[in-house]
Design a protein around this motif. Structure first.
Motif, PDB file in Angstrom:
ATOM      1  N   ALA A 227       0.835  -1.210   0.000  1.00  0.00           N
ATOM      2  CA  ALA A 227       0.000   0.000   0.000  1.00  0.00           C
ATOM      3  C   ALA A 227       0.869   1.258   0.000  1.00  0.00           C
ATOM      4  O   ALA A 227       2.028   1.219   0.438  1.00  0.00           O
ATOM      5  N   TYR A 228       0.282   2.363  -0.457  1.00  0.00           N
ATOM      6  CA  TYR A 228       1.017   3.625  -0.502  1.00  0.00           C
ATOM      7  C   TYR A 228       1.523   4.000   0.894  1.00  0.00           C
ATOM      8  O   TYR A 228       0.777   3.936   1.876  1.00  0.00           O
ATOM      9  N   GLY A 229       2.773   4.413   0.949  1.00  0.00           N
ATOM     10  CA  GLY A 229       3.332   4.874   2.224  1.00  0.00           C
ATOM     11  C   GLY A 229       3.787   3.738   3.113  1.00  0.00           C
ATOM     12  O   GLY A 229       4.432   3.970   4.126  1.00  0.00           O
ATOM     13  N   LYS A 230       3.429   2.488   2.747  1.00  0.00           N
ATOM     14  CA  LYS A 230       3.897   1.365   3.580  1.00  0.00           C
ATOM     15  C   LYS A 230       5.365   1.120   3.232  1.00  0.00           C
ATOM     16  O   LYS A 230       5.721   0.947   2.072  1.00  0.00           O
ATOM     17  N   VAL A 231       6.180   1.192   4.264  1.00  0.00           N
ATOM     18  CA  VAL A 231       7.619   1.046   4.054  1.00  0.00           C
ATOM     19  C   VAL A 231       8.010  -0.359   4.522  1.00  0.00           C
ATOM     20  O   VAL A 231       7.912  -0.666   5.697  1.00  0.00           O
ATOM     21  N   THR A 232       8.411  -1.204   3.585  1.00  0.00           N
ATOM     22  CA  THR A 232       8.733  -2.589   3.964  1.00  0.00           C
ATOM     23  C   THR A 232      10.230  -2.718   4.280  1.00  0.00           C
ATOM     24  O   THR A 232      11.059  -1.964   3.748  1.00  0.00           O
ATOM     25  N   ALA A 233      10.544  -3.720   5.112  1.00  0.00           N
ATOM     26  CA  ALA A 233      11.949  -3.965   5.464  1.00  0.00           C
ATOM     27  C   ALA A 233      12.750  -4.268   4.200  1.00  0.00           C
ATOM     28  O   ALA A 233      13.909  -3.846   4.062  1.00  0.00           O
ATOM     29  N   ALA A 234      12.133  -4.981   3.259  1.00  0.00           N
ATOM     30  CA  ALA A 234      12.853  -5.353   2.031  1.00  0.00           C
ATOM     31  C   ALA A 234      13.168  -4.098   1.198  1.00  0.00           C
ATOM     32  O   ALA A 234      14.267  -3.984   0.636  1.00  0.00           O
ATOM     33  N   ASP A 235      12.232  -3.165   1.127  1.00  0.00           N
ATOM     34  CA  ASP A 235      12.491  -1.936   0.352  1.00  0.00           C
ATOM     35  C   ASP A 235      13.570  -1.077   1.025  1.00  0.00           C
ATOM     36  O   ASP A 235      14.416  -0.478   0.359  1.00  0.00           O
ATOM     37  N   ILE A 236      13.535  -1.023   2.362  1.00  0.00           N
ATOM     38  CA  ILE A 236      14.571  -0.247   3.073  1.00  0.00           C
ATOM     39  C   ILE A 236      15.944  -0.880   2.834  1.00  0.00           C
ATOM     40  O   ILE A 236      16.922  -0.191   2.516  1.00  0.00           O
ATOM     41  N   ALA A 237      15.996  -2.213   2.949  1.00  0.00           N
ATOM     42  CA  ALA A 237      17.280  -2.913   2.756  1.00  0.00           C
ATOM     43  C   ALA A 237      17.788  -2.669   1.330  1.00  0.00           C
ATOM     44  O   ALA A 237      18.993  -2.484   1.116  1.00  0.00           O
ATOM     45  N   PHE A 238      16.888  -2.649   0.376  1.00  0.00           N
ATOM     46  CA  PHE A 238      17.267  -2.409  -1.025  1.00  0.00           C
ATOM     47  C   PHE A 238      17.876  -1.000  -1.170  1.00  0.00           C
ATOM     48  O   PHE A 238      18.913  -0.819  -1.813  1.00  0.00           O
ATOM     49  N   CYS A 239      17.228  -0.001  -0.545  1.00  0.00           N
ATOM     50  CA  CYS A 239      17.756   1.380  -0.626  1.00  0.00           C
ATOM     51  C   CYS A 239      19.155   1.443   0.005  1.00  0.00           C
ATOM     52  O   CYS A 239      20.053   2.108  -0.523  1.00  0.00           O
ATOM     53  N   CYS A 240      19.313   0.760   1.145  1.00  0.00           N
ATOM     54  CA  CYS A 240      20.618   0.781   1.826  1.00  0.00           C
ATOM     55  C   CYS A 240      21.675   0.076   0.977  1.00  0.00           C
ATOM     56  O   CYS A 240      22.816   0.552   0.877  1.00  0.00           O
ATOM     57  N   GLU A 241      21.274  -1.031   0.342  1.00  0.00           N
ATOM     58  CA  GLU A 241      22.219  -1.784  -0.498  1.00  0.00           C
ATOM     59  C   GLU A 241      22.712  -0.914  -1.662  1.00  0.00           C
ATOM     60  O   GLU A 241      23.883  -0.941  -2.025  1.00  0.00           O
ATOM     61  N   THR A 253      11.023   6.067  -5.084  1.00  0.00           N
ATOM     62  CA  THR A 253      12.038   5.577  -6.031  1.00  0.00           C
ATOM     63  C   THR A 253      12.614   4.217  -5.627  1.00  0.00           C
ATOM     64  O   THR A 253      12.835   3.360  -6.487  1.00  0.00           O
ATOM     65  N   GLY A 254      12.843   4.013  -4.315  1.00  0.00           N
ATOM     66  CA  GLY A 254      13.421   2.743  -3.870  1.00  0.00           C
ATOM     67  C   GLY A 254      12.424   1.603  -4.085  1.00  0.00           C
ATOM     68  O   GLY A 254      12.778   0.525  -4.569  1.00  0.00           O
ATOM     69  N   LYS A 255      11.169   1.878  -3.728  1.00  0.00           N
ATOM     70  CA  LYS A 255      10.128   0.855  -3.887  1.00  0.00           C
ATOM     71  C   LYS A 255       9.954   0.492  -5.365  1.00  0.00           C
ATOM     72  O   LYS A 255       9.820  -0.682  -5.736  1.00  0.00           O
ATOM     73  N   ALA A 256       9.993   1.509  -6.231  1.00  0.00           N
ATOM     74  CA  ALA A 256       9.777   1.278  -7.661  1.00  0.00           C
ATOM     75  C   ALA A 256      10.960   0.529  -8.284  1.00  0.00           C
ATOM     76  O   ALA A 256      10.772  -0.434  -9.028  1.00  0.00           O
ATOM     77  N   TYR A 291      10.973  10.345  11.375  1.00  0.00           N
ATOM     78  CA  TYR A 291      10.098  10.940  12.402  1.00  0.00           C
ATOM     79  C   TYR A 291       8.963   9.987  12.786  1.00  0.00           C
ATOM     80  O   TYR A 291       8.598   9.856  13.951  1.00  0.00           O
ATOM     81  N   ARG A 292       8.421   9.278  11.768  1.00  0.00           N
ATOM     82  CA  ARG A 292       7.330   8.325  12.031  1.00  0.00           C
ATOM     83  C   ARG A 292       7.856   6.955  12.444  1.00  0.00           C
ATOM     84  O   ARG A 292       7.098   6.007  12.555  1.00  0.00           O
ATOM     85  N   LYS A 293       9.177   6.846  12.594  1.00  0.00           N
ATOM     86  CA  LYS A 293       9.832   5.597  12.979  1.00  0.00           C
ATOM     87  C   LYS A 293       9.597   4.483  11.953  1.00  0.00           C
ATOM     88  O   LYS A 293       9.553   3.299  12.281  1.00  0.00           O
ATOM     89  N   LEU A 294       9.454   4.866  10.698  1.00  0.00           N
ATOM     90  CA  LEU A 294       9.343   3.863   9.630  1.00  0.00           C
ATOM     91  C   LEU A 294      10.725   3.366   9.242  1.00  0.00           C
ATOM     92  O   LEU A 294      10.887   2.256   8.751  1.00  0.00           O
ATOM     93  N   ILE A 295      11.722   4.246   9.423  1.00  0.00           N
ATOM     94  CA  ILE A 295      13.117   3.835   9.229  1.00  0.00           C
ATOM     95  C   ILE A 295      13.874   4.185  10.511  1.00  0.00           C
ATOM     96  O   ILE A 295      13.479   5.110  11.235  1.00  0.00           O
TER      97      ILE A 295
END
Ligand SMILES: Cc1ncc(COP(=O)(O)O)c(C=O)c1O
Length: 318
Positions: A227-241, A253-256, A291-295
């Motif tokens: 869903a929009y705005g849902k930040v998944t652990a896999a997407d965060i890990a991908f951005c960090c990678e 951009t990371g999710k896409a 701020y929302r503690k999503l990351i």
């Protein structure tokens, strides 16, 4: 009339094991706008509204509480010297929200609008009321997505990579205007919108941003992975990678991009292509995600370090 400089374009070829195995070239196209906070697709989508606005007019638009679009509009108002109003989808404006703080610092008047009313934003009645209540303001829809916004995006030479013409053009898609701009600029090249929202009306939203008089058939939209705005652990890990190569955030951009590589892995996307991906910005949103503690704090510091083309938003959390 305000004169806008056309932004400088930079290209970067990404490397990734999936790209190697699928024999795929992936080129990232980024803009360097003269006003860094009007980042990514925002510069292009706001171009016509800013230049067509009457000298006495401000610009009013709508968005969520962490909207990249409102942040960019506020920065534009501050830079070009016109008033801005942001109607924010929220029951209560949060003065510690880093995006809203940035909007306020740039002089935007913020008004909260409840979710039920916000859902009416596409109705004729809602827009009629806006025109009546804000006679000195040009009304720009949520995300800046309308035919004018898309026409601004169509100025982007996205297919012209340094290695030659791309065979597939991609971007993150939420309200549809960016995708519509790319589709109309390149009707003969395949275009793929990587949806970051689960919105059944998205195809018709894209069509509404396209010129009425021409058929466009060479494009597709994926289903959003979450869903929009849902930040998944896999997407965060991908951005960090990918951070050593490029700065991404996990909502757009990371999710896409992650979705794009998954399509290559699963074979749903043909290998051997030269893909151009438009980096649509959104880095100011990292502060709000923290701020929302999503990351986490560590993820925020890693992802926001350097590379942020949208300075200004600072997280309020410690
Ligand atoms: C960073 C970012 N990427 C992509 C998009 C999606 O663009 P569009 O709403 O035109 O589909 C948005 C929203 O404007 C955005 O803020």
């Amino acid at each position: 009339m305000t004169v806008l400089l056309l932004p400088e374009i930079s290209w970067q070829q990404l490397t990734h094991p999936i790209l190697t195995t699928s024999n795929t070239e992936l080129w990232i196209c980024q803009l360097k706008p003269p006003v860094p906070q009007i980042a990514g697709n925002k510069w292009l989508k706001l171009h016509s509204a800013i230049s067509q606005r009457l000298p006495t007019q401000g610009i009013l638009s709508l968005g969520g509480a962490f909207s990249n679009h409102l942040a960019a509009l506020a920065a534009a108002g501050n830079h070009y010297g016109f008033p801005t109003i942001g109607l924010v989808r929220t029951d209560q404006l949060d003065s510690a929200n880093p995006t809203l703080q940035q909007c306020s610092r740039n002089g935007m008047q913020l008004r909260g609008i409840d979710r039920v009313s916000f859902r009416q934003r596409d109705s004729a009645e809602f827009n009629h009321d806006l025109v009546n209540n804000y006679p000195n303001y040009l009304i720009v829809p949520e995300g800046g997505s309308n035919q004018q916004g898309a026409a601004g995006v169509s100025a982007l030479p996205l297919a012209e990579t340094p290695a030659g013409k791309a065979t597939l053009l991609c971007c993150a898609t939420a309200s549809g205007g960016t995708l519509a701009g790319i589709i109309q600029r390149y009707p003969d090249i395949k275009v793929l919108g990587l949806a970051v929202v689960k919105d059944r009306s998205l195809v018709s939203r894209v069509k509404q941003c396209l010129p009425d008089n021409r058929p466009f058939v060479n494009w597709q939209l994926t289903q959003a992975s979450s869903a929009y705005g849902k930040v998944t652990a896999a997407d965060i890990a991908f951005c960090c990678e990918l951070k050593p190569q490029i700065t991404l955030e996990p909502v757009y951009t990371g999710k896409a991009l992650h979705q794009l590589l998954d399509l290559l892995t699963s074979g749903q996307l043909a290998s051997g292509q030269r893909i151009a991906f438009f980096h649509t910005g959104g880095l100011q949103g990292l502060a709000g995600q923290y701020y929302r503690k999503l990351i986490s704090k560590a993820e925020y510091h890693l992802l926001a370090a350097d590379g942020s083309e949208e300075p200004g938003a600072r997280p309020a959390a410690g």
